[in-house]
Enzyme design. Structure first.
Site, PDB file in Angstrom:
ATOM      1  N   THR A  11     -10.686  -0.742  -0.130  1.00 41.16           N
ATOM      2  CA  THR A  11      -9.538  -1.283   0.679  1.00 41.16           C
ATOM      3  C   THR A  11      -8.155  -1.705  -0.003  1.00 41.16           C
ATOM      4  OG1 THR A  11      -9.875  -2.563   2.106  1.00 41.16           O
ATOM      5  CG2 THR A  11     -10.549  -0.622   2.412  1.00 41.16           C
ATOM      6  N   PHE A  14     -10.694  -4.672  -6.504  1.00 38.51           N
ATOM      7  CA  PHE A  14     -11.615  -3.900  -7.757  1.00 38.51           C
ATOM      8  C   PHE A  14     -11.600  -2.386  -7.334  1.00 38.51           C
ATOM      9  CE2 PHE A  14     -13.532  -7.638  -9.093  1.00 38.51           C
ATOM     10  CZ  PHE A  14     -12.585  -8.971  -9.236  1.00 38.51           C
ATOM     11  N   VAL A  57     -19.254  -4.317   6.512  1.00 36.00           N
ATOM     12  CA  VAL A  57     -20.561  -4.516   5.760  1.00 36.00           C
ATOM     13  C   VAL A  57     -21.791  -5.151   6.258  1.00 36.00           C
ATOM     14  CG1 VAL A  57     -20.060  -3.872   3.723  1.00 36.00           C
ATOM     15  CG2 VAL A  57     -20.726  -6.317   4.300  1.00 36.00           C
ATOM     16  N   TYR A 149     -20.082 -20.239  -2.114  1.00 38.18           N
ATOM     17  CA  TYR A 149     -19.621 -18.812  -2.561  1.00 38.18           C
ATOM     18  C   TYR A 149     -19.784 -18.135  -3.777  1.00 38.18           C
ATOM     19  CZ  TYR A 149     -16.975 -15.520  -4.810  1.00 38.18           C
ATOM     20  OH  TYR A 149     -16.341 -14.346  -5.335  1.00 38.18           O
TER      21      TYR A 149
END
Ligand code: NDP
Ligand code: 8X3
Length: 252
Positions: A11, A14, A57, A149
């Site tokens: 959406t 990348f 996901v 992260y």
């Protein structure tokens, strides 16, 4: 040859750039993401070669239903691009939000392995396929505030290399892509909780990589002859380099 390519996180950024690029290259794209309106707009723009497939996901049941949950004619996925992911915050570990940490792990790690678990057996049964995982330079090079992260991306890189070990002897390829600074996506805005000024400052005075550069790299990797596997690819803009080790000097 026309491939069926499932892209998570199509959406924005990348994923959206890859969807456009791959359709232009003659492939069929299953564009997944949470914002259904954006997927519908992409389908409207790109036509029948793009299937809008709303998917979170982190929704275990929805992911486990794949590939059977895809419409007929779209279930044999040739390429899975595990691209959906996010960074939340840049606070040092001792001040970071545990909720943010959990969301990054649920998306970047658990979501990615669930997708892989759902799609990989079909690839092995067909003896063909390609998993492309979006890791990051943050997997290798630590930086202040990168804590969880970077750790999720280190997981992605090592998982990719271990997948390759399991898949040797099959026709299934695995590639780990590790970009550094990339502008033109929503990544930094998401990281800074919607603060556009802070997000823009990340790229000030630089020429970062673009989502189109990432799409170009993935198009190259998946277009190589089937006997060629790019295991990992680290990409940075020319203006970026890994830094020296930090030293805290007394009195400074
Ligand atoms: P964007 O924020 O622009 O795009 C992220 C995409 O992930 C969106 O399409 C978003 O869609 C999707 N996404 C997030 N959470 C979920 C979820 N739970 N389920 C499904 N989709 C989800 O970021 P980029 O395009 O920049 O980043 C893409 C990937 O590349 C990420 O994994 C990122 O970590 C990685 N990366 C980014 C770099 C950068 O500097 N930009 C550098 C190196 C790696 P939606 O919100 O609609 O669900
Ligand atoms: C995104 C690149 O340097 O912001 O993965 O972690 S960085």
């Amino acid at each position: 040859m026309s491939l069926t390519i499932l892209i998570t996180g199509a959406t924005a950024g990348f994923g959206e750039a890859m969807a456009r690029r791959f359709v232009r290259d003659g492939h069929r794209v299953i564009a997944a993401g949470r914002r259904a309106d954006r997927l519908a707009a992409l389908a409207n723009e790109l036509g029948d070669a793009l299937l809008a497939f709303p998917l979170d996901v982190t929704d275990a049941a929805a992911v486990a239903a794949l590939p059977g949950g895809l419409p007929r004619g779209w279930q044999e996925v040739d390429v899975l691009v595990n691209n959906a992911g996010l960074a939340l915050g840049t606070a040092p570990a001792f001040q970071a939000s545990l909720d943010d940490w959990n969301t990054m792990v649920a998306t970047n790690v658990t979501g990615l392995i669930r997708l892989t678990h759902a799609i990989l057996p079909g690839m092995v049964a067909r003896d063909r396929g390609h998993i492309v995982n979006l890791s990051s330079s943050a997997a290798t090079y630590p930086y202040p505030g990168g804590n969880v992260y970077g750790a999720t991306k280190a997981f992605v890189t090592q998982f990719s290399l271990n997948l390759k070990a399991d898949l040797v002897g099959t026709g299934v390829r695995v590639t780990d892509l590790e970009p550094g600074l990339v502008g033109g996506s929503e990544f930094s805005r998401v990281r800074y909780g919607g603060d556009a000024e802070k997000a823009a400052a990340v790229y000030a005075g630089t020429t970062p990589l673009s989502p189109q550069d990432i799409a170009e790299a993935v198009a190259w990797v998946i277009g190589l002859p089937r006997h060629v596997n790019i295991n990992r690819m680290e990409m940075m803009p020319t203006c970026q380099a890994p830094g020296p080790l930090a030293i805290k000097r007394q009195g400074s």
